[in-house]
Design a protein around this motif. Structure first.
Motif, short mmCIF file in Angstrom:
data_model
loop_
_atom_site.label_atom_id
_atom_site.label_comp_id
_atom_site.label_asym_id
_atom_site.label_seq_id
_atom_site.Cartn_x
_atom_site.Cartn_y
_atom_site.Cartn_z
N LEU A 32 -16.83 -53.06 -7.42
CA LEU A 32 -18.18 -52.49 -7.41
C LEU A 32 -18.20 -51.10 -8.03
O LEU A 32 -19.21 -50.68 -8.60
CB LEU A 32 -18.71 -52.43 -5.98
CG LEU A 32 -19.02 -53.77 -5.30
CD1 LEU A 32 -19.37 -53.54 -3.84
CD2 LEU A 32 -20.16 -54.49 -6.01
N THR A 33 -17.08 -50.39 -7.92
CA THR A 33 -17.02 -49.01 -8.42
C THR A 33 -16.65 -48.93 -9.89
O THR A 33 -17.29 -48.23 -10.68
CB THR A 33 -16.00 -48.20 -7.59
OG1 THR A 33 -16.35 -48.26 -6.21
CG2 THR A 33 -15.99 -46.74 -8.04
N THR A 34 -15.60 -49.66 -10.28
CA THR A 34 -15.07 -49.51 -11.64
C THR A 34 -15.68 -50.49 -12.65
O THR A 34 -15.59 -50.25 -13.85
CB THR A 34 -13.55 -49.68 -11.65
OG1 THR A 34 -13.21 -51.01 -11.22
CG2 THR A 34 -12.89 -48.69 -10.71
N CYS A 35 -16.24 -51.59 -12.15
CA CYS A 35 -16.77 -52.61 -13.07
C CYS A 35 -18.28 -52.79 -12.94
O CYS A 35 -18.82 -53.83 -13.34
CB CYS A 35 -16.07 -53.95 -12.81
SG CYS A 35 -14.29 -53.91 -12.99
N LYS A 36 -18.97 -51.81 -12.40
CA LYS A 36 -20.39 -51.98 -12.09
C LYS A 36 -21.24 -52.31 -13.30
O LYS A 36 -22.24 -53.03 -13.19
CB LYS A 36 -20.93 -50.74 -11.38
CG LYS A 36 -20.76 -49.43 -12.15
CD LYS A 36 -21.20 -48.25 -11.31
CE LYS A 36 -20.97 -46.94 -12.02
NZ LYS A 36 -21.37 -45.78 -11.18
N GLU A 37 -20.86 -51.79 -14.48
CA GLU A 37 -21.64 -52.06 -15.69
C GLU A 37 -21.39 -53.47 -16.23
O GLU A 37 -22.14 -53.94 -17.09
CB GLU A 37 -21.32 -51.02 -16.77
CG GLU A 37 -21.56 -49.58 -16.34
CD GLU A 37 -23.00 -49.31 -15.95
OE1 GLU A 37 -23.90 -49.97 -16.53
OE2 GLU A 37 -23.23 -48.46 -15.08
N LYS A 38 -20.35 -54.12 -15.77
CA LYS A 38 -19.97 -55.44 -16.29
C LYS A 38 -20.36 -56.58 -15.36
O LYS A 38 -20.13 -57.75 -15.69
CB LYS A 38 -18.46 -55.49 -16.55
CG LYS A 38 -17.98 -54.45 -17.54
CD LYS A 38 -16.46 -54.49 -17.69
CE LYS A 38 -15.96 -53.42 -18.63
NZ LYS A 38 -14.47 -53.45 -18.73
N LEU A 39 -20.94 -56.26 -14.21
CA LEU A 39 -21.25 -57.30 -13.22
C LEU A 39 -22.55 -58.00 -13.57
O LEU A 39 -23.57 -57.36 -13.84
CB LEU A 39 -21.34 -56.68 -11.83
CG LEU A 39 -20.03 -56.08 -11.29
CD1 LEU A 39 -20.28 -55.36 -9.97
CD2 LEU A 39 -18.97 -57.17 -11.10
N ASN A 40 -22.52 -59.32 -13.54
CA ASN A 40 -23.69 -60.14 -13.83
C ASN A 40 -24.24 -60.66 -12.50
O ASN A 40 -23.76 -61.66 -11.96
CB ASN A 40 -23.31 -61.30 -14.76
CG ASN A 40 -24.51 -62.11 -15.21
OD1 ASN A 40 -25.51 -62.24 -14.50
ND2 ASN A 40 -24.42 -62.69 -16.40
N TRP A 41 -25.25 -59.95 -11.97
CA TRP A 41 -25.75 -60.29 -10.63
C TRP A 41 -26.49 -61.62 -10.62
O TRP A 41 -26.44 -62.36 -9.62
CB TRP A 41 -26.65 -59.17 -10.11
CG TRP A 41 -25.89 -57.91 -9.84
CD1 TRP A 41 -25.94 -56.75 -10.55
CD2 TRP A 41 -24.93 -57.71 -8.80
NE1 TRP A 41 -25.07 -55.83 -10.00
CE2 TRP A 41 -24.45 -56.38 -8.93
CE3 TRP A 41 -24.44 -58.50 -7.77
CZ2 TRP A 41 -23.49 -55.85 -8.07
CZ3 TRP A 41 -23.48 -57.98 -6.91
CH2 TRP A 41 -23.02 -56.67 -7.06
N ALA A 42 -27.13 -61.98 -11.71
CA ALA A 42 -27.81 -63.28 -11.79
C ALA A 42 -26.79 -64.42 -11.69
O ALA A 42 -27.02 -65.43 -11.01
CB ALA A 42 -28.61 -63.39 -13.09
#
Length: 373
Positions: free
Chosen positions: A291-301
């Motif tokens: 959640l901290t280091t990869c937040k820009e890469k997470l696909n919540w959909a």
């Protein structure tokens, strides 16, 4: 409101790699208080968070604030664990090169992927084995190649360092019924960083599988699990979605996507805690790190679609909610709302409630009052 003990506070802070300045201050205050250190170490061993605790103690220059025998215990545990991790990563390079040579598609997952994705030093994240995903059709070729590299199915005995080979046949039925091949093992010997007399058998039997001999060497079994699925009956298109190349340990390797690592780690943490009583606070730290280091890469959909399709929304809700409360990462409110169990519908069989009391082995009975009329 549940008030955590100083020991529980230290364990929850030291399972995470990224702490805020306020959390650093809280960490230091707890370390300088009167702690039940045997309890803390026993729990940290179970959670496999000792090297990360050592990292924070050293980073904040707090090693002199704890009893010397505790500092020595932490140092020895971490040194042996990291010696094992180095051998695992050396073998990982050989395995990846071998898979590329025979043109087998693969990706890294679980501990070996997380250690190289969210931790500043992969040695801070102990792992029991090397987990690699392959296509079911390649299982027989991979088994043959692993045998060529010196791996065999069998059992390692930490009491004497002996390995007993066992033959394991792969069939299409076994691939349908199990999500991984039987574990493959190769034993290597290296100079021990810790004298044999200072290494308890409990370490070697459980968290740091190994055998230390009086000649100053340590026999380290390298366990490899080749997975053909994440769990039975999951669509392979969902398993492989988003896996891509990353540069790890000086070479290009294929790794599970950050979104895949997040939902799988959270669901696995929850399921293992309630179904098997396997308490892995280490994986709570993994979730916080993602959640901290990869937040820009997470696909919540994508995560929401997986949660609905495979009925893991409750497990993701409880883990991600607490990760947001207790950690540094952020989860969109809309995501938590969509994951949250609905009291007006039939209860989900996978909804066992909050995971943190379970992880901490806390026997909690909440106090209730009837509505005032």
């Amino acid at each position: 409101m549940v008030q955590l003990t100083p020991e529980e506070t230290l364990l929850l802070l030291s399972c995470r790699v990224t702490l805020t300045k306020a959390e650093d201050a809280h960490f230091a205050a707890v370390v300088n208080s009167s702690l039940d250190w045997p309890f803390v170490l026993w729990r940290a061993e179970t959670y496999q968070t000792v090297p990360l605790m050592a990292f924070h103690l050293q980073r904040m220059k707090l090693l002199n604030a704890i009893p010397s025998f505790i500092a020595e215990y932490i140092h020895n545990w971490s040194s042996l664990s990291q010696a094992r991790s180095r051998e695992q990563f050396r073998e990982l390079g050989r395995l990846v090169n071998a898979l590329k040579k025979i043109e087998v598609d693969y990706f890294l997952l679980k501990g070996v992927a997380l250690a190289n994705t969210v931790y500043p030093d992969p040695l801070l994240r102990p792992m029991q084995d090397i987990d690699i995903m392959i296509q079911p059709r390649d299982a027989w070729r991979v088994q043959r190649e692993a045998y060529r590299l010196g791996y065999k199915h069998g059992v390692f005995n930490p009491r004497d360092g002996r390995f007993t080979p066992l033959f394991r046949k792969i069939t299409w039925r076994s691939l349908r019924e199990k999500h991984a091949l039987h574990s493959l093992t190769k034993t290597t010997r290296v100079p021990s960083p810790v004298p044999a007399k200072l290494i308890p058998l409990a370490w070697q039997k459980r968290q740091i599988k190994s055998y230390s001999s009086d000649d100053g060497a340590v026999a380290i079994p390298i366990f490899v699990d080749f997975h053909v699925n994440l769990f039975p009956e999951m669509s392979l298109s969902d398993v492989w979605r988003g896996a891509g190349e990353r540069t790890l340990l000086g070479q290009s390797v294929k790794v599970q996507s950050p979104t895949g690592m997040l939902w799988f780690s959270a669901a696995r943490l929850y399921q293992e805690a309630f179904q098997h009583g396997t308490l892995k606070l280490q994986m709570f730290g993994d979730v916080d790190g993602l959640l901290t280091t990869c937040k820009e890469k997470l696909n919540w959909a994508e995560l929401l679609a997986i949660a609905k399709k495979y009925h893991i929304a409750p497990s993701l809700y409880y883990v991600l909610s607490q990760a947001q409360r207790l950690g540094s990462g952020s989860v969109p409110d809309a995501v938590l709302t969509l994951l949250k169990p609905d009291q007006q519908r039939q209860p989900d069989q996978g909804d066992w409630g909050d995971v943190v009391p379970k992880l901490l082995s806390r026997p909690i009975v909440n106090e209730f009052e009837y509505a005032k009329t």
